[in-house]
Design an enzyme around this catalytic site. Structure first.
Site, PDB file in Angstrom:
ATOM      1  N   ASP A 220       0.866  -1.192   0.000  1.00  0.00           N
ATOM      2  CA  ASP A 220       0.000   0.000   0.000  1.00  0.00           C
ATOM      3  C   ASP A 220       0.897   1.234   0.000  1.00  0.00           C
ATOM      4  OD1 ASP A 220      -2.389   1.582   0.200  1.00  0.00           O
ATOM      5  OD2 ASP A 220      -2.111   1.753   2.363  1.00  0.00           O
TER       6      ASP A 220
ATOM      7  N   CYS B 163      -4.493  -1.513  -2.041  1.00  0.00           N
ATOM      8  CA  CYS B 163      -4.663  -0.087  -2.307  1.00  0.00           C
ATOM      9  C   CYS B 163      -5.523   0.060  -3.560  1.00  0.00           C
ATOM     10  CB  CYS B 163      -3.294   0.549  -2.529  1.00  0.00           C
ATOM     11  SG  CYS B 163      -3.365   2.272  -3.052  1.00  0.00           S
TER      12      CYS B 163
ATOM     13  N   CYS C  21     -11.098   2.998  -0.399  1.00  0.00           N
ATOM     14  CA  CYS C  21      -9.697   3.309  -0.071  1.00  0.00           C
ATOM     15  C   CYS C  21      -9.417   2.521   1.194  1.00  0.00           C
ATOM     16  CB  CYS C  21      -9.510   4.802   0.174  1.00  0.00           C
ATOM     17  SG  CYS C  21      -7.913   5.223   0.896  1.00  0.00           S
TER      18      CYS C  21
HETATM   19  N1  DGL Z   1      -4.847   3.237   0.585  1.00  0.00           N
HETATM   20  C1  DGL Z   1      -4.983   3.839  -0.707  1.00  0.00           C
HETATM   21  C2  DGL Z   1      -6.250   3.327  -1.415  1.00  0.00           C
HETATM   22  O1  DGL Z   1      -6.783   2.272  -1.090  1.00  0.00           O
HETATM   23  C3  DGL Z   1      -4.946   5.316  -0.911  1.00  0.00           C
HETATM   24  C4  DGL Z   1      -4.261   6.316  -0.081  1.00  0.00           C
HETATM   25  C5  DGL Z   1      -3.414   7.280  -0.869  1.00  0.00           C
HETATM   26  O2  DGL Z   1      -3.924   8.269  -1.441  1.00  0.00           O
HETATM   27  O3  DGL Z   1      -2.208   7.026  -0.888  1.00  0.00           O
HETATM   28  O4  DGL Z   1      -6.724   3.935  -2.332  1.00  0.00           O
END
Ligand code: DGL
Length: 252
Positions: free
Chosen positions: A9, A73, A187
């Site tokens: 991530d 992510c 997210c």
């Molecule tokens: N954890 C990431 C997602 O699932 C996003 C966070 C970021 O903007 O880095 O989209």
């Protein structure tokens, strides 16, 4: 032999996915990689993200020899998963907005997809809606702040309620006699804030977290757990050390 699983991530959001996978495969050996030197992914253009993630993944594959990589992510998955699969032979499991189960669960037939600005803007997400939303109205809500707020929450610096409520408000739509009754957490950082999201919601909704489905997909690909217990190593591309409670969670 227990498999090596790399969970990736931009930061600590992937923990919400990692926790579910570890429950399903406690015997596996994990490397949790936070590309925090490039956080937040949601603020980068697609070309820049692909140029960052594809070579970085090559280095991680060479260093850790994973049997399976989980891109925990949404922002990376909707933009870079195709390029990763094209470039490397290791199987990838992505995390993409859970539009199909949310629409299936909705009784009012109006849901919101709350993700980074990049995730909700990309064609990949629009295609999921065209394919799976059916007669369900889908409101796409891009948040510029929530991933950073989740990182701060985990670092013991919680944001004021008003900041979270402002990001959340557009998800609650009451239009054409259909009121939002499910919100896709698109997210992986957002489930870290779930308790606060529930408390600040103007009315109750179902919060759809894809992590259990991702863990099931991992088990489909790798099979069920053996009796042994595995290990976890944490890698932060910024070189910083995780806070003690995060380090404890990532040390087995
Ligand atoms: N954890 C990431 C997602 O699932 C996003 C966070 C970021 O903007 O880095 O989209």
């Amino acid at each position: 032999m227990a498999p090596n699983i790399l969970v990736f991530d931009s930061g600590l959001g992937g923990l919400t996915v990692y926790r579910e996978i570890v429950k399903a495969r406690p015997d596996a050996n994990y490397v949790y990689v936070a590309d925090d030197a490039f956080f937040p992914y949601g603020a980068h253009e697609q070309d820049a993200l692909i140029a960052r993630v594809v070579p970085l993944m090559g280095e991680l594959i060479a260093a850790h020899k994973p049997d399976l990589i989980v891109i925990a992510c949404n922002t990376a998955s909707v933009q870079a998963l195709a390029a990763l699969r094209e470039r490397y032979k290791v199987p990838f499991v992505g995390t993409v907005p859970a539009i199909k189960p949310a629409c299936a669960a909705s009784r009012t037939k109006r849901i919101s997809v709350l993700g980074t600005k990049a995730t909700v803007a990309r064609e990949y997400t629009r295609v999921l809606i065209r394919e799976f939303a059916g007669d369900c109205a889908v409101d796409l809500i891009g948040s510029g702040q929530l991933a950073g707020i989740a990182e701060a929450e985990l670092a013991g610096k919680p944001a004021p309620d008003a900041d979270i409520a402002a990001e959340l408000a557009p998800c609650f739509v009451d239009k054409d006699s259909r009121r939002t009754d499910a919100i896709v957490l698109a997210c992986t950082h957002y489930p870290l804030l779930l308790r606060r999201l529930i408390a600040l919601a103007p009315w109750p909704v179902d919060w759809i977290d894809p992590a259990p489905a991702i863990a099931r997909r991992v088990v489909d690909l790798l099979g069920r757990a053996e009796s042994s217990r595995g290990t976890t190593e944490a890698v932060f591309t910024s070189g910083r050390l995780p806070l003690p409670h995060v380090a404890r969670e990532l040390t087995r």
